[in-house]
Design a protein around this motif. Structure first.
Motif, PDB file in Angstrom:
ATOM      1  N   TYR A  73       0.851  -1.193   0.000  1.00 14.97           N
ATOM      2  CA  TYR A  73       0.000   0.000   0.000  1.00 14.97           C
ATOM      3  C   TYR A  73       0.883   1.238   0.000  1.00 14.97           C
ATOM      4  CZ  TYR A  73      -3.920  -3.017   1.107  1.00 14.97           C
ATOM      5  OH  TYR A  73      -4.878  -3.992   1.053  1.00 14.97           O
ATOM      6  N   CYS A  74       0.527   2.212  -0.810  1.00 12.24           N
ATOM      7  CA  CYS A  74       1.364   3.411  -0.904  1.00 12.24           C
ATOM      8  C   CYS A  74       0.499   4.617  -1.209  1.00 12.24           C
ATOM      9  CB  CYS A  74       2.421   3.239  -1.994  1.00 12.24           C
ATOM     10  SG  CYS A  74       3.607   4.609  -2.017  1.00 12.24           S
ATOM     11  N   ILE A  75       0.800   5.723  -0.538  1.00 17.54           N
ATOM     12  CA  ILE A  75       0.028   6.948  -0.771  1.00 17.54           C
ATOM     13  C   ILE A  75       0.468   7.653  -2.047  1.00 17.54           C
ATOM     14  CG2 ILE A  75      -0.489   7.338   1.675  1.00 17.54           C
ATOM     15  CD1 ILE A  75       1.783   9.459   1.650  1.00 17.54           C
ATOM     16  N   LEU A  76       1.622   7.280  -2.603  1.00 17.09           N
ATOM     17  CA  LEU A  76       2.079   7.893  -3.856  1.00 17.09           C
ATOM     18  C   LEU A  76       1.728   6.997  -5.039  1.00 17.09           C
ATOM     19  CD1 LEU A  76       5.600   9.421  -3.061  1.00 17.09           C
ATOM     20  CD2 LEU A  76       3.364  10.519  -3.003  1.00 17.09           C
ATOM     21  N   SER A  77       1.890   7.553  -6.235  1.00 19.65           N
ATOM     22  CA  SER A  77       1.634   6.795  -7.468  1.00 19.65           C
ATOM     23  C   SER A  77       2.729   7.124  -8.475  1.00 19.65           C
ATOM     24  CB  SER A  77       0.261   7.171  -8.050  1.00 19.65           C
ATOM     25  OG  SER A  77      -0.760   6.945  -7.109  1.00 19.65           O
ATOM     26  N   CYS A  78       3.947   6.746  -8.141  1.00 17.51           N
ATOM     27  CA  CYS A  78       5.061   7.026  -9.058  1.00 17.51           C
ATOM     28  C   CYS A  78       4.775   6.359 -10.406  1.00 17.51           C
ATOM     29  CB  CYS A  78       6.364   6.494  -8.491  1.00 17.51           C
ATOM     30  SG  CYS A  78       6.808   7.261  -6.919  1.00 17.51           S
ATOM     31  N   GLN A  79       4.993   7.112 -11.481  1.00 18.23           N
ATOM     32  CA  GLN A  79       4.601   6.611 -12.795  1.00 18.23           C
ATOM     33  C   GLN A  79       5.305   5.319 -13.192  1.00 18.23           C
ATOM     34  OE1 GLN A  79       5.624   9.707 -11.882  1.00 18.23           O
ATOM     35  NE2 GLN A  79       5.154  11.227 -13.471  1.00 18.23           N
ATOM     36  N   PHE A  80       6.549   5.119 -12.749  1.00 20.83           N
ATOM     37  CA  PHE A  80       7.299   3.930 -13.162  1.00 20.83           C
ATOM     38  C   PHE A  80       6.990   2.709 -12.298  1.00 20.83           C
ATOM     39  CE2 PHE A  80       9.829   4.985  -9.528  1.00 20.83           C
ATOM     40  CZ  PHE A  80      10.403   3.791  -9.136  1.00 20.83           C
ATOM     41  N   CYS A  81       6.226   2.889 -11.216  1.00 26.22           N
ATOM     42  CA  CYS A  81       6.097   1.840 -10.203  1.00 26.22           C
ATOM     43  C   CYS A  81       4.999   0.837 -10.553  1.00 26.22           C
ATOM     44  CB  CYS A  81       5.785   2.475  -8.844  1.00 26.22           C
ATOM     45  SG  CYS A  81       5.592   1.269  -7.524  1.00 26.22           S
ATOM     46  N   SER A  82       5.328  -0.437 -10.468  1.00 26.58           N
ATOM     47  CA  SER A  82       4.362  -1.507 -10.716  1.00 26.58           C
ATOM     48  C   SER A  82       3.952  -2.200  -9.428  1.00 26.58           C
ATOM     49  CB  SER A  82       4.990  -2.552 -11.650  1.00 26.58           C
ATOM     50  OG  SER A  82       5.641  -1.946 -12.722  1.00 26.58           O
ATOM     51  N   PHE A  83       4.519  -1.765  -8.342  1.00 29.96           N
ATOM     52  CA  PHE A  83       4.384  -2.467  -7.062  1.00 29.96           C
ATOM     53  C   PHE A  83       3.264  -1.903  -6.185  1.00 29.96           C
ATOM     54  CE2 PHE A  83       5.890  -2.347  -2.551  1.00 29.96           C
ATOM     55  CZ  PHE A  83       5.838  -3.710  -2.277  1.00 29.96           C
ATOM     56  N   ALA A  84       3.112  -0.585  -6.196  1.00 25.64           N
ATOM     57  CA  ALA A  84       2.212   0.065  -5.233  1.00 25.64           C
ATOM     58  C   ALA A  84       0.740  -0.242  -5.520  1.00 25.64           C
ATOM     59  CB  ALA A  84       2.442   1.565  -5.267  1.00 25.64           C
ATOM     60  N   ARG A  85      -0.043  -0.322  -4.462  1.00 22.60           N
ATOM     61  CA  ARG A  85      -1.478  -0.525  -4.573  1.00 22.60           C
ATOM     62  C   ARG A  85      -2.202   0.418  -3.617  1.00 22.60           C
ATOM     63  NH1 ARG A  85       0.290  -2.795  -8.250  1.00 22.60           N
ATOM     64  NH2 ARG A  85      -0.139  -4.890  -9.042  1.00 22.60           N
ATOM     65  N   GLY A 119       8.755  -1.405   1.872  1.00 22.52           N
ATOM     66  CA  GLY A 119       7.334  -1.419   1.522  1.00 22.52           C
ATOM     67  C   GLY A 119       6.963  -0.095   0.877  1.00 22.52           C
ATOM     68  N   GLY A 120       5.689   0.067   0.606  1.00 22.70           N
ATOM     69  CA  GLY A 120       5.209   1.360   0.104  1.00 22.70           C
ATOM     70  C   GLY A 120       5.100   2.355   1.263  1.00 22.70           C
ATOM     71  N   LEU A 121       4.611   3.534   0.939  1.00 16.14           N
ATOM     72  CA  LEU A 121       4.394   4.541   2.000  1.00 16.14           C
ATOM     73  C   LEU A 121       2.995   4.289   2.551  1.00 16.14           C
ATOM     74  CD1 LEU A 121       5.875   7.709   0.239  1.00 16.14           C
ATOM     75  CD2 LEU A 121       7.035   5.779   1.328  1.00 16.14           C
ATOM     76  N   GLY A 199       6.087  13.436  -7.104  1.00 17.29           N
ATOM     77  CA  GLY A 199       5.653  13.387  -5.706  1.00 17.29           C
ATOM     78  C   GLY A 199       6.678  12.766  -4.788  1.00 17.29           C
ATOM     79  N   LYS A 200       7.668  12.102  -5.383  1.00 17.52           N
ATOM     80  CA  LYS A 200       8.687  11.482  -4.543  1.00 17.52           C
ATOM     81  C   LYS A 200       9.624  12.545  -3.994  1.00 17.52           C
ATOM     82  CE  LYS A 200      10.325   6.869  -4.686  1.00 17.52           C
ATOM     83  NZ  LYS A 200      10.814   5.744  -5.457  1.00 17.52           N
ATOM     84  N   GLU A 201      10.429  12.167  -2.998  1.00 12.82           N
ATOM     85  CA  GLU A 201      11.363  13.123  -2.416  1.00 12.82           C
ATOM     86  C   GLU A 201      12.351  13.624  -3.456  1.00 12.82           C
ATOM     87  OE1 GLU A 201      12.115  10.063  -2.692  1.00 12.82           O
ATOM     88  OE2 GLU A 201      13.923   9.420  -1.652  1.00 12.82           O
TER      89      GLU A 201
HETATM   90  S1  SF4 Z   1       8.058   3.732  -6.091  1.00 11.89           S
HETATM   91 FE1  SF4 Z   1       7.754   3.579  -3.847  1.00 11.89          FE
HETATM   92  S2  SF4 Z   1       6.906   5.590  -3.275  1.00 11.89           S
HETATM   93 FE2  SF4 Z   1       6.621   5.402  -5.505  1.00 11.89          FE
HETATM   94  S3  SF4 Z   1       4.550   4.529  -5.747  1.00 11.89           S
HETATM   95 FE3  SF4 Z   1       6.012   2.805  -5.735  1.00 11.89          FE
HETATM   96  S4  SF4 Z   1       6.056   2.106  -3.607  1.00 11.89           S
HETATM   97 FE4  SF4 Z   1       5.161   4.193  -3.607  1.00 11.89          FE
END
Ligand code: SF4
Length: 385
Positions: A73-85, A119-121, A199-201
């Motif tokens: 679970y992550c509060i962000l939605s990085c465009q390249f990320c396939s992991f976050a839900r 994990g995600g954020l 949105g990332k740091e």
């Molecule tokens: S890369 Fe990390 S911070 Fe960004 S959406 Fe995926 S899990 Fe979240």
């Protein structure tokens, strides 16, 4: 070998850089770009191998480790990320402390020395979840090294717990954290960052988390996600910022270039880096990052076959057994979920290097006998260092 290398270097107009590096000089950013733009991969690899062997001899390492993702679970939605839900997604997950401890117990029985946990954020887990997790895992075996959390997770935990970053890091350290992971660096240049991880740091924030951790006496690794929308100059700029922080703190134990994986994400790049691009990136990184001792060929992203070849192009480490990898595989990596120790040892020996099992800080745990001529068994008797 030297003569052969000189032949390649002369042919491609890199003789001045070759001489500078052989003499122990530090190359600058324009020179690193020239190396990136060279098409003579073998010349580049030979120079990187020279730098590597000066630091590490013919040793190449691996670690027996396990990955655990406590939640996606992550509060962000990085465009390249396939992991976050998000919470609404059916395949989101969050492990209880009992589940994490059980995974760790099973892995300890297989001989791991390190747990690598990210994990995600997560939107709501309390700070105590993370400190309780570290304490529960540390109690299983005091020799187990806990390498956990990316820089953005640390910022997120600090923000949620209303603590400063140094306070957050100090509390995690006293709960058992021994190393930060290097994930989340991506590419530092703001335009690229915004295109792949909005949105990332910022780069400054990523670097400052590691700086603060190093000031506490902690060690960490760092990464670069390459092969998407960035330019070669962007890669050099990224390496420059890592080298500068390393000059300041000497807190990075290794650098891990990560080849981009193209599936299930929102950026319009549909291929992962080629073998040529992966090897030249490792080689240039090895030559440019003269203040880093170790460079890892990440088999999860490049496959074990190419990672093995990378041992002749500047890499001195094959990462680890991992056992259960999610982040790269959800993005399309076709490598297996894990490797056996025997497979890593075999890959290193075949490449003409001496295998060393390492710990989180790249210190030797087990040094293997040199392969006996004619021996067919890849897992001969180890020597304890
Ligand atoms: S890369 Fe990390 S911070 Fe960004 S959406 Fe995926 S899990 Fe979240």
């Amino acid at each position: 070998m030297r003569d052969g290398m000189n032949f390649f270097v002369q042919r491609n107009g890199l003789r001045d850089l070759h001489e500078k590096v052989v003499a122990g000089g530090r190359i600058d950013e324009s020179e690193a770009l020239r190396l990136f733009e060279s098409k003579d991969l073998n010349a580049l690899g030979a120079l990187a191998d020279l730098v590597n062997q000066r630091k590490n001899g013919r040793r190449a390492s691996y670690i027996i480790n396990r990955y655990i993702n406590y939640s996606n679970y992550c509060i962000l939605s990085c465009q390249f990320c396939s992991f976050a839900r998000k919470r609404r997604d059916a395949d989101g997950f969050q492990l209880s402390l009992e589940e994490i401890v059980q995974k760790a117990r099973e892995a300890l029985a297989l001989g791991i020395t390190e747990l690598h946990i990210v994990g995600g954020l997560h939107p709501s887990l309390p700070f105590s979840y993370y400190t309780d997790m570290l304490r529960a895992l540390g109690a299983l075996d005091p020799r187990l090294q806990l390498k956990c959390f990316t820089a953005i997770e640390i910022l997120h935990l600090a923000w949620q717990a209303k603590k400063t970053v140094p306070e957050t890091l100090a509390e995690l350290k006293s709960a058992g954290l021994v190393s930060l992971t290097g994930g989340g660096a991506e590419i530092f240049r703001p335009e690229v960052r915004s295109a792949i991880a909005r949105g990332k740091e910022s780069a400054a924030e990523y670097l400052d988390v590691h700086r603060q951790w190093h000031r506490l006496g902690g060690r960490s690794t760092c990464t670069m996600l390459f092969g998407h929308v960035e330019s070669l100059a962007d890669r050099v700029d990224h390496l420059r910022q890592l080298r500068e922080l390393q000059d300041e703190t000497r807190g990075f134990v290794g650098f891990v270039p990560l080849p981009y994986q193209p599936e299930n994400n929102n950026i319009p790049v549909t291929t992962s880096p080629t073998g040529f691009d992966s090897l030249r990136t490792l080689a240039v990184s090895r030559i440019y990052l003269d203040n880093f001792d170790h460079l890892t060929a990440y088999w999860v992203g490049m496959g074990l076959k190419l990672a093995q070849v990378a041992l002749s192009y500047g890499a001195d480490d094959l990462h680890g057994t991992i056992l259960e990898e999610h982040i790269f595989h959800m993005a399309g990596a076709t490598s297996p979920q894990g490797q056996t120790e025997a497979a890593l040892v075999k890959a290193i020996r075949e490449a003409g290097r001496s295998p060393v099992q390492r710990n989180t800080f790249y210190e030797p745990v087990k040094v293997w006998r040199e392969a006996v001529a004619g021996a067919t068994d890849p897992v001969a008797e180890p020597l304890t260092a």
